[in-house]
Design a protein around this motif. Structure first.
Motif, PDB file in Angstrom:
ATOM      1  N   PRO A   1       1.793   7.227 -21.037  1.00 57.97           N
ATOM      2  CA  PRO A   1       3.209   7.502 -20.746  1.00 57.97           C
ATOM      3  C   PRO A   1       3.479   7.843 -19.284  1.00 57.97           C
ATOM      4  N   LEU A   2       2.576   8.609 -18.693  1.00 56.16           N
ATOM      5  CA  LEU A   2       2.772   8.989 -17.295  1.00 56.16           C
ATOM      6  C   LEU A   2       2.743   7.755 -16.388  1.00 56.16           C
ATOM      7  N   VAL A   3       1.810   6.863 -16.666  1.00 61.05           N
ATOM      8  CA  VAL A   3       1.680   5.643 -15.869  1.00 61.05           C
ATOM      9  C   VAL A   3       2.892   4.745 -16.088  1.00 61.05           C
ATOM     10  N   VAL A   4       3.370   4.704 -17.333  1.00 61.93           N
ATOM     11  CA  VAL A   4       4.547   3.893 -17.647  1.00 61.93           C
ATOM     12  C   VAL A   4       5.727   4.371 -16.801  1.00 61.93           C
ATOM     13  N   ARG A   5       5.904   5.692 -16.741  1.00 63.09           N
ATOM     14  CA  ARG A   5       7.025   6.233 -15.966  1.00 63.09           C
ATOM     15  C   ARG A   5       6.894   5.814 -14.496  1.00 63.09           C
ATOM     16  N   GLN A   6       5.657   5.906 -14.002  1.00 65.28           N
ATOM     17  CA  GLN A   6       5.385   5.518 -12.611  1.00 65.28           C
ATOM     18  C   GLN A   6       5.760   4.052 -12.369  1.00 65.28           C
ATOM     19  N   ILE A   7       5.364   3.191 -13.315  1.00 65.58           N
ATOM     20  CA  ILE A   7       5.643   1.757 -13.175  1.00 65.58           C
ATOM     21  C   ILE A   7       7.154   1.522 -13.134  1.00 65.58           C
ATOM     22  N   PHE A   8       7.881   2.190 -14.036  1.00 62.10           N
ATOM     23  CA  PHE A   8       9.331   1.978 -14.067  1.00 62.10           C
ATOM     24  C   PHE A   8      10.010   2.514 -12.803  1.00 62.10           C
ATOM     25  N   GLU A   9       9.480   3.618 -12.268  1.00 61.35           N
ATOM     26  CA  GLU A   9      10.029   4.114 -10.994  1.00 61.35           C
ATOM     27  C   GLU A   9       9.820   3.083  -9.895  1.00 61.35           C
ATOM     28  N   THR A  10       8.633   2.481  -9.912  1.00 59.11           N
ATOM     29  CA  THR A  10       8.331   1.460  -8.909  1.00 59.11           C
ATOM     30  C   THR A  10       9.267   0.262  -9.046  1.00 59.11           C
ATOM     31  N   LEU A  11       9.566  -0.117 -10.281  1.00 60.73           N
ATOM     32  CA  LEU A  11      10.463  -1.249 -10.489  1.00 60.73           C
ATOM     33  C   LEU A  11      11.847  -0.946  -9.911  1.00 60.73           C
ATOM     34  N   ALA A  12      12.296   0.288 -10.084  1.00 64.50           N
ATOM     35  CA  ALA A  12      13.592   0.679  -9.516  1.00 64.50           C
ATOM     36  C   ALA A  12      13.553   0.554  -7.994  1.00 64.50           C
ATOM     37  N   GLU A  13      12.429   0.976  -7.407  1.00 69.45           N
ATOM     38  CA  GLU A  13      12.265   0.857  -5.938  1.00 69.45           C
ATOM     39  C   GLU A  13      12.317  -0.602  -5.502  1.00 69.45           C
TER      40      GLU A  13
ATOM     41  N   PHE B   1       0.838  -1.214   0.000  1.00 69.62           N
ATOM     42  CA  PHE B   1       0.000   0.000   0.000  1.00 69.62           C
ATOM     43  C   PHE B   1       0.865   1.254   0.000  1.00 69.62           C
ATOM     44  N   GLU B   2       2.057   1.202   0.627  1.00 70.44           N
ATOM     45  CA  GLU B   2       2.977   2.334   0.559  1.00 70.44           C
ATOM     46  C   GLU B   2       3.414   2.562  -0.876  1.00 70.44           C
ATOM     47  N   MET B   3       3.625   1.450  -1.580  1.00 73.35           N
ATOM     48  CA  MET B   3       4.089   1.545  -2.953  1.00 73.35           C
ATOM     49  C   MET B   3       2.949   1.950  -3.884  1.00 73.35           C
TER      50      MET B   3
ATOM     51  N   SER C   1      -8.707   0.642 -13.519  1.00 72.54           N
ATOM     52  CA  SER C   1      -8.152   1.119 -14.785  1.00 72.54           C
ATOM     53  C   SER C   1      -6.956   0.245 -15.161  1.00 72.54           C
ATOM     54  N   GLY C   2      -6.498   0.382 -16.397  1.00 71.82           N
ATOM     55  CA  GLY C   2      -5.381  -0.430 -16.872  1.00 71.82           C
ATOM     56  C   GLY C   2      -4.141  -0.266 -16.001  1.00 71.82           C
ATOM     57  N   GLY C   3      -3.825   0.977 -15.665  1.00 75.28           N
ATOM     58  CA  GLY C   3      -2.644   1.238 -14.841  1.00 75.28           C
ATOM     59  C   GLY C   3      -2.787   0.623 -13.462  1.00 75.28           C
ATOM     60  N   GLU C   4      -3.981   0.733 -12.892  1.00 73.19           N
ATOM     61  CA  GLU C   4      -4.231   0.155 -11.564  1.00 73.19           C
ATOM     62  C   GLU C   4      -4.144  -1.363 -11.601  1.00 73.19           C
ATOM     63  N   GLN C   5      -4.641  -1.934 -12.709  1.00 77.12           N
ATOM     64  CA  GLN C   5      -4.545  -3.398 -12.843  1.00 77.12           C
ATOM     65  C   GLN C   5      -3.085  -3.837 -12.913  1.00 77.12           C
ATOM     66  N   GLN C   6      -2.266  -3.044 -13.594  1.00 78.53           N
ATOM     67  CA  GLN C   6      -0.842  -3.382 -13.674  1.00 78.53           C
ATOM     68  C   GLN C   6      -0.202  -3.297 -12.283  1.00 78.53           C
ATOM     69  N   MET C   7      -0.586  -2.274 -11.547  1.00 78.95           N
ATOM     70  CA  MET C   7      -0.068  -2.138 -10.182  1.00 78.95           C
ATOM     71  C   MET C   7      -0.491  -3.339  -9.340  1.00 78.95           C
TER      72      MET C   7
ATOM     73  N   ASP D   1       6.492  -9.249 -17.683  1.00 78.76           N
ATOM     74  CA  ASP D   1       6.293  -9.354 -19.122  1.00 78.76           C
ATOM     75  C   ASP D   1       5.565  -8.117 -19.632  1.00 78.76           C
ATOM     76  N   GLU D   2       6.286  -7.231 -20.239  1.00 70.88           N
ATOM     77  CA  GLU D   2       5.741  -6.004 -20.821  1.00 70.88           C
ATOM     78  C   GLU D   2       4.784  -5.253 -19.896  1.00 70.88           C
ATOM     79  N   PRO D   3       5.270  -4.826 -18.745  1.00 72.85           N
ATOM     80  CA  PRO D   3       4.369  -4.113 -17.832  1.00 72.85           C
ATOM     81  C   PRO D   3       3.913  -2.760 -18.371  1.00 72.85           C
ATOM     82  N   SER D   4       4.569  -2.234 -19.397  1.00 76.78           N
ATOM     83  CA  SER D   4       4.191  -0.901 -19.887  1.00 76.78           C
ATOM     84  C   SER D   4       3.154  -0.975 -20.998  1.00 76.78           C
ATOM     85  N   LEU D   5       2.824  -2.188 -21.427  1.00 79.33           N
ATOM     86  CA  LEU D   5       1.964  -2.352 -22.608  1.00 79.33           C
ATOM     87  C   LEU D   5       0.588  -1.717 -22.407  1.00 79.33           C
TER      88      LEU D   5
END
Lengths: 243, 305
Positions: free
Chosen positions: A175-187, A126-128, A144-150, A167-171
């Motif tokens: 773009p904004l959500v994609v950036r968020q996902i990649f930031e999360t992956l770095a975390e 939940f923090e993430m 939403s699609g982004g929330e489902q990916q999360m 497997d292709e989490p940005s698909l």
């Protein structure tokens, strides 16, 4: 969590062939991921990227070659045993359980380790992903699609994996959500989970990853550090739109 | 039309529908999880009727004279042994065919049904079997000329069905096992990737379905007192109708379909014609399939790739 034993790689594919029915999808694929790394595999649609991840879970089984995890040969083990070793998959198309609530989806991620750590791990995800907490009782199909990916990523993390395959989490995401996902992956990687990321979005993936592989028609064509591949003219031409 | 007769038929239909609903659960859950119609399910129900009679004679030969205690033992024996049948049937007739064509397990199911029916016919005899009436009496409401009544066994049928459905709903909705069943039903491959042993879950679903059919078998046998090896067919196909009516794959749908089928059958018998009640039940099925192919509570099905 998964200490490498005796110098073995965390995940290693050695000369792996795999096929979906009569179509050969992977040809002599060898690659490895070491503990603590972020490694990416880029390639065009149909290059065999999803098959490669699925083969780790034995669907389809490697027709030849070996898959090792922490030095142990896991080529022939049952699909449901793979998760128990500490390997989690965020699959293509997310494959959340749309008829179940967000909370139930997260609980499904804990099947492989049992319910002992549910409470603290929920707080961590939940923090993430604070959005998931707001939508806890909602049916996952209404996200939403982004929330489902999360949710798909959070579900995978609930199993405390040592190795996270994506497997292709940005698909299909904005773009904004994609950036968020990649930031999360770095975390996630910074918190100690090894990440192996399959992507068509080569730009984002290679910037995030320490090392990368390029898969063409089921074969590993190139490999190198993220920066090397970003600078490679062939990669720039084929995957980065020539910029 | 006399209101009390109408009400009486609804009550008769309720206990009949409860039985259809209990058996329909097995059809609907198995379909939900592996997409096949288990044509041997009616035979599992038939076997539980025999087990009821066998358990009853054993219990009474031990000199048990408390009826509730005897009923509990009979129910436990019938459910446990029938559940074992369900488990074994899945292991030998369906699991080896997993990953095969869609038609293969269906044909195997028909074969399994024939095997079970013949096996019971040979081992138990083709004659009609009977058991003594254990539960007598009825509850009557109304005046001397206009009343509705439910026999005690009808009341027991409704009560046990409600309890069994309540327990099942709790397991499916609130427990980890239930979540694993639902996850396997929605996406078997992903369930496996998350660490769920989907073969074990599929076995569990067969065990649950067979247990529910066993509860129905015990209740029906206590109610009618007689049965033979061929009761599987008509009751099985009616319960299947109930499952399709409610929306195959849906648990509440199975129960709703059972009650609707039971009640409409009872009303048709009471007000139109008893001989054609089976025809009526299947006409109802056809009408529903024409106007609402996915059933009352079912979701439109997409072919899984």
């Amino acid at each position: 969590m998964n200490e490498t034993q005796g110098g073995a790689h965390l995940l290693e594919l050695q000369e792996v062939d795999a096929a979906y029915g009569p179509v050969q999808a992977l040809k002599r694929v060898s690659l490895h991921v070491d503990a603590g790394e972020i490694v990416t595999l880029i390639g065009a649609n149909g290059a065999g990227k999803s098959t490669l991840l699925a083969t780790v879970f034995g669907e389809p089984r490697a027709a030849r070659g070996h898959i090792r995890f922490n030095g142990r040969d896991i080529t022939g083990i049952a699909t449901h045993e793979v998760a128990k070793l500490g390997i989690a998959l965020v699959p293509e198309g997310r494959r959340i359980f749309s008829g179940m609530t967000v909370e139930e989806n997260l609980l499904m991620g804990t099947i492989c380790i049992g319910p002992a750590h549910v409470e603290p791990d929920l707080i961590k995800v939940f923090e993430m992903f604070p959005r998931l907490k707001e939508r806890l009782r909602q049916r996952a199909g209404t996200l939403s699609g982004g929330e489902q990916q999360m949710l798909a990523i959070a579900r995978a993390l609930m199993g405390r994996p040592g190795l996270l395959l994506l497997d292709e989490p940005s698909l299909g995401l904005a773009p904004l959500v994609v950036r968020q996902i990649f930031e999360t992956l770095a975390e996630i990687a910074a918190a100690g989970t090894t990440v192996f990321l399959v992507e068509q979005n080569a730009n984002h993936a290679l910037r995030l990853a320490g090392r990368g592989y390029v898969l063409v028609n089921g074969e590993i064509r190139l490999s190198g550090t993220g920066n090397e591949l970003l600078a490679n003219p062939e990669v720039r031409k084929a995957y980065l739109g020539g910029h | 039309m006399e209101l009390h007769i109408f009400a009486q038929q609804l009550l008769n239909g309720l206990s009949l529908g409860a039985i259809y609903g209990l058996i329909a659960i097995g059809y609907t859950m198995v379909y939900g999880i592996i997409g096949m119609i288990n044509f041997a399910h009616g035979d599992v129900y038939m076997i539980s009727a025999y087990l009821t009679a066998i358990a009853m004679s054993v219990v009474f030969s031990f000199g048990v004279d408390s009826v509730p205690f005897a009923l509990l033992i009979i129910l436990a024996v019938a459910v446990l042994v029938t559940a074992a049948y369900g488990w074994v049937i899945e292991r030998i007739a369906y699991r080896p065919l997993r990953g095969s064509t869609r038609l293969a397990p269906l044909i195997s199911a028909i074969g399994m049904s024939l095997v079970l029916q013949s096996y019971v016919q040979v081992s138990q005899g083709a004659r009609n079997q009977g058991i003594p009436t254990l539960i007598k009496g009825s509850l009557r409401i109304g005046s001397d000329t206009k009343f509705v009544q439910m026999t005690h066994i009808q009341l027991l049928i409704v009560a046990v069905t409600v309890a069994a459905m309540g327990a099942l709903t709790f397991v499916i909705q609130r427990t980890s096992l239930g979540r694993q069943c639902r996850a396997t039903q929605q996406d078997r491959k992903m369930a496996g990737i998350l660490g769920i042993d989907t073969n074990r879950i599929i076995s569990t679903v067969f065990v649950i379905g067979a247990s529910m059919a066993a509860v129905a078998g015990v209740l029906v046998t206590l109610n009618y007192g007689s049965f033979d090896f061929s009761i599987d067919f008509i009751t099985g196909i009616k319960a299947f109708t109930a499952a399709v009516l409610g929306g195959i794959g849906s648990l509440p749908g199975a129960m709703l379909g059972g009650v609707i089928l039971g009640m409409s059958e009872a009303l048709f018998s009471g007000f139109v014609n008893t001989d054609y009640k089976d025809v009526f039940a299947f006409v109802l099925l056809v009408v529903v399939l024409i106007f609402r192919p996915s059933g009352l509570l079912g979701k439109a099905e997409f072919e899984k790739v």
